[in-house]
Design an enzyme around this catalytic site. Structure first.
Site, PDB file in Angstrom:
ATOM      1  CB  SER A  71      -0.935   0.010   1.219  1.00 60.32           C
ATOM      2  OG  SER A  71      -0.194  -0.116   2.423  1.00 60.32           O
ATOM      3  CG  ASP A 220      -3.858   4.617   8.385  1.00 60.81           C
ATOM      4  OD1 ASP A 220      -2.952   5.468   8.476  1.00 60.81           O
ATOM      5  OD2 ASP A 220      -4.052   3.956   7.356  1.00 60.81           O
ATOM      6  CG  HIS A 223      -1.604   3.518   4.785  1.00 69.52           C
ATOM      7  ND1 HIS A 223      -2.495   2.894   5.632  1.00 69.52           N
ATOM      8  CD2 HIS A 223      -1.053   2.552   4.007  1.00 69.52           C
ATOM      9  CE1 HIS A 223      -2.499   1.597   5.371  1.00 69.52           C
ATOM     10  NE2 HIS A 223      -1.630   1.370   4.398  1.00 69.52           N
TER      11      HIS A 223
END
Length: 245
Positions: A71, A220, A223
């Protein structure tokens, strides 16, 4: 009287047939004329095109740099994937007019095991430079370190076997301290050990100056934001730039 009407009708029909044949003949002449003129123009165009220009359009435009990751590479949470660090590096390359194009092969949630399973397909891109950014999801899930290391080695082996001349860059990763001191230390050491063993370039820590900085990460806490990716791009560029010269 009836005979006269029939005679007139026959004359009209003959006249129509003659006119129809004449019209068809004219259309045929017109079509042949257009075709001849088109062929002439095509010939003139072909002969006037410099040979060098034809060869240029047939050549491959650039060498490929494949970013193979999770990611972080994919740009999770960003509005535009081009704001992820591979896209930023592409713009840097373009500004310097270097003959390289970026292939972003990042998949959110990818583990080293998943990367091992899809590496053969990704290698169809024929990379000149291969940047391996995997392992973070293994660490966050507590995957046995031996398994992660073996998977990363298998990916490196696959690249070297298919393209011996491809340059490989390994992106180093670190874990938050809540994973345990022993585990986090051994995890961190996987990357320099593999880089040394395989004689490949190493980005010491992809998230240097970004990891753990709340202002540079999304809600979060994992990221990076758009600004965080700018810093990550610099971390990569410091290692990548000398390889492009």
């Amino acid at each position: 009287m009836l005979k006269n009407k029939q005679l007139i009708r026959n004359i009209n029909m003959r006249t129509q047939k003659v006119f129809l044949k004449f019209w068809c003949f004219c259309m045929l002449i017109l079509l042949l004329s257009c075709k001849s003129d088109g062929s002439k123009k095509a010939t003139e165009s072909d002969t006037s095109t410099p040979k060098a220009e034809i060869e240029t359009t047939q050549k491959s435009s650039s060498k490929k740099i494949v970013f193979f990751g999770d990611s972080l590479t994919a740009g999770y949470g960003l509005d535009d994937v081009n704001d992820a660090f591979p896209g930023i590096i592409q713009r840097k390359i373009d500004s310097l007019e270097l003959d390289y194009s970026i292939v972003n092969s990042g998949v959110s949630g990818e583990t080293t095991s998943g990367g091992k399973n899809r590496i053969d397909w990704v290698l169809n891109e024929k990379p000149s430079i291969f940047i391996l950014e995997l392992g973070a999801n293994d660490g966050l899930r507590g995957v046995p370190l031996k398994q992660s290391k073996e998977n990363l080695q298998a990916i490196i082996d696959a690249v070297k076997k298919k393209y011996p001349d491809t340059k490989i860059v390994l992106a180093g990763m670190q874990l938050p301290p809540n994973m345990g001191q022993t585990y986090t230390t051994e995890f961190k050491n996987i990357f320099p050990e593999l880089a040394k063993k395989n004689d490949v370039q190493l980005i010491p820590f992809l998230l240097e100056d970004v990891g753990g900085v709340s202002a540079l990460n999304q809600s979060d806490g994992i990221h990076p934001t758009k600004e965080g990716h700018q810093i990550m791009a610099k971390n990569v560029w410091d290692v990548l730039e000398p390889m492009l010269q």
